[in-house]
Structures are given as C-alpha cells and as structure tokens.
Enzyme design. Structure first.
Site, mmCIF file in Angstrom:
data_model
loop_
_atom_site.group_PDB
_atom_site.id
_atom_site.type_symbol
_atom_site.label_atom_id
_atom_site.label_comp_id
_atom_site.label_asym_id
_atom_site.label_seq_id
_atom_site.Cartn_x
_atom_site.Cartn_y
_atom_site.Cartn_z
ATOM 1 N N ILE A 164 -3.360 -18.091 23.198
ATOM 2 C CA ILE A 164 -2.772 -18.604 24.436
ATOM 3 C C ILE A 164 -3.850 -18.599 25.522
ATOM 4 O O ILE A 164 -4.472 -17.564 25.797
ATOM 5 C CB ILE A 164 -1.560 -17.742 24.875
ATOM 6 C CG1 ILE A 164 -0.518 -17.653 23.745
ATOM 7 C CG2 ILE A 164 -0.963 -18.318 26.154
ATOM 8 C CD1 ILE A 164 0.093 -18.973 23.322
ATOM 9 N N LYS A 165 -4.037 -19.767 26.111
ATOM 10 C CA LYS A 165 -5.055 -19.900 27.157
ATOM 11 C C LYS A 165 -4.347 -19.823 28.508
ATOM 12 O O LYS A 165 -3.416 -20.609 28.774
ATOM 13 C CB LYS A 165 -5.746 -21.249 26.987
ATOM 14 C CG LYS A 165 -7.186 -21.291 27.417
ATOM 15 C CD LYS A 165 -7.772 -22.614 26.946
ATOM 16 C CE LYS A 165 -9.177 -22.809 27.434
ATOM 17 N NZ LYS A 165 -9.633 -24.170 27.165
ATOM 18 N N VAL A 166 -4.780 -18.897 29.320
ATOM 19 C CA VAL A 166 -4.155 -18.731 30.644
ATOM 20 C C VAL A 166 -5.239 -18.846 31.713
ATOM 21 O O VAL A 166 -6.407 -18.521 31.470
ATOM 22 C CB VAL A 166 -3.433 -17.359 30.775
ATOM 23 C CG1 VAL A 166 -2.323 -17.213 29.742
ATOM 24 C CG2 VAL A 166 -4.414 -16.193 30.676
#
Ligand code: E4P
Length: 218
Positions: free
Chosen positions: A82-84
């Site tokens: 997951i890229k945040v």
C-alpha cells in the site's frame, strides 16, 4: 540492490519479468491514468506476473479513507504494497497497516526528516524522489545519501530506501553506490542499463570472427 519497474504497462512488466531481473513494481495515480486502464484490474494482473512487492497507491488523503481503500487493495494479493503519501495521515495509516502485517511504501519523500518519520512509522519502503528534486535545482542524490546515513545510525530502523523518480542510468548507478536498497526505474531506463557501445562493438567483432572459424558449437 533490488530493481522495481515504475510503470503500469503490462507488456513492459511481462517483458522485464521474463528476464528474471525484476523484483517488484511501483505504480502511482499518474501512471494508472496514463495506462487508461482500470486500477484494481491492472494491479491484479501485475500481481499475477510479478511475485515481489507491487505498490498500489491510495487515492484518499485522510486516514479513514486511506484505511478503507487499503482494505480493498490489500485483498487483491498478499504482495500488494500500500502506497501512502508523506503526510501525518499517511504516516498514521502506515503505522496501522504495517502493524497489521501489510507492506507499506511511503511516497513523495523530499527530505531526510520525512524519511526519518517514515522509518519511525514502520514503513516497509520510503520513496525519495530524485528526479523531481533535480528538476527544481536541488540534489536528489544527496537526499539518498542523507537517508542512508541516518538509517545506518539506528539498528531498529527496518525501512528500505526505494530510490524513485529515476530519470537516467547514472541515477541508478549513483543510488547503488550510496547503498539504496531498491531502485524503481522506468522500463526504458531499466533496458538501457545493459547498453554500452564497447559491448555492441565487441559482440559484432566476436560474431564476425566466429564465422571465420567455420565451426559450430551445436
Ligand atoms: C515511484 O514510486 C514514483 O511514483 C515515481 O518514481 C515518480 O517518478 P516521476 O517523478 O518521474 O513521476
């Protein structure tokens, strides 16, 4: 050093995966928009081709929204990362998700202090953007150097430096010299890494000389 490819184009990903040199994939909303394809379908297809980390970026900018989107994205495959974004909400989501066993890539990192926070939040990867710093007259590689030095000061930091926004083959070489753990590289630059005019000239010569021998190995 691990190599990720920075694209959402399946054909490029398939071609590079077939070389055995590819360790993962990064995407971002701009790359998804450029592909013109459905986001979740694209990530699912990439995950079938590549068994290493595949970064899929949340679109929400608030903590609750990011967590809801992450819930959907991480169900696509166990290796979805997951890229945040590098914001307080993004770091809070990072902490919650990594605490839950999900890989997280904290993106849009432009300072050493931001990278310090990403490590504190338990990020799996932090993505310092080299090219975008160079674009505004700053030194992107210096940021990689600073983050490497900081992370090496603390045994409890587990975050990998994922050198991003790579624009040249020299960026890859310099990031490797400094000790970035991963480079995420556009397909054309990954393919260009193998090129050298002396290799081409040498091979042409060897092929010509081999013909002169009249021999065959098979
Ligand atoms: C990687 O995760 C980033 O999204 C990417 O490297 C950004 O590159 P750009 O600055 O060329 O858009």
């Amino acid at each position: 050093m691990k190599f990720f490819v920075d694209t959402a184009e399946l054909n490029d990903i398939r071609e590079l995966a077939s070389t055995g040199l590819l360790d993962g994939v990064t995407t971002n909303p701009s790359l998804i928009a450029k592909s013109g394809r459905d986001f979740k379908e694209t990530i699912a297809e990439i995950c079938k081709v590549v068994s290493g980390p595949v970064s899929a970026e949340v679109a929400a900018t608030d903590y609750d929204g990011m967590m809801r989107e992450a819930e959907v994205l991480r169900k696509i495959a166990a290796h979805v990362t997951i890229k945040v974004p590098m914001t307080l909400d993004g770091l809070k989501a990072c902490k919650a998700l990594t605490g839950d066993g999900t890989m997280v890539n904290v993106t849009l990192c432009f300072s050493a202090n931001q990278a310090l926070l990403a490590a504190k939040a338990g990020a799996t990867f932090v993505s310092p953007f080299i090219g975008r710093l160079d674009d505004i007259g700053l030194d992107g590689m210096e940021l990689i150097r600073e983050i490497r030095a900081i992370y090496d000061n603390y045994d409890d930091f587990r975050t990998d430096i994922l050198a991003a926004s790579i624009r040249t083959v020299n960026h890859v070489r310099d990031a490797a010299l400094i000790g970035a753990d991963v480079a995420t590289v556009p397909p054309a630059i990954l393919k260009a890494l193998v090129k050298h005019p002396l290799t081409d000239a040498g091979l042409t010569q060897f092929v010509a000389d081999w013909k002169k021998t009249g021999q065959s190995i098979l």
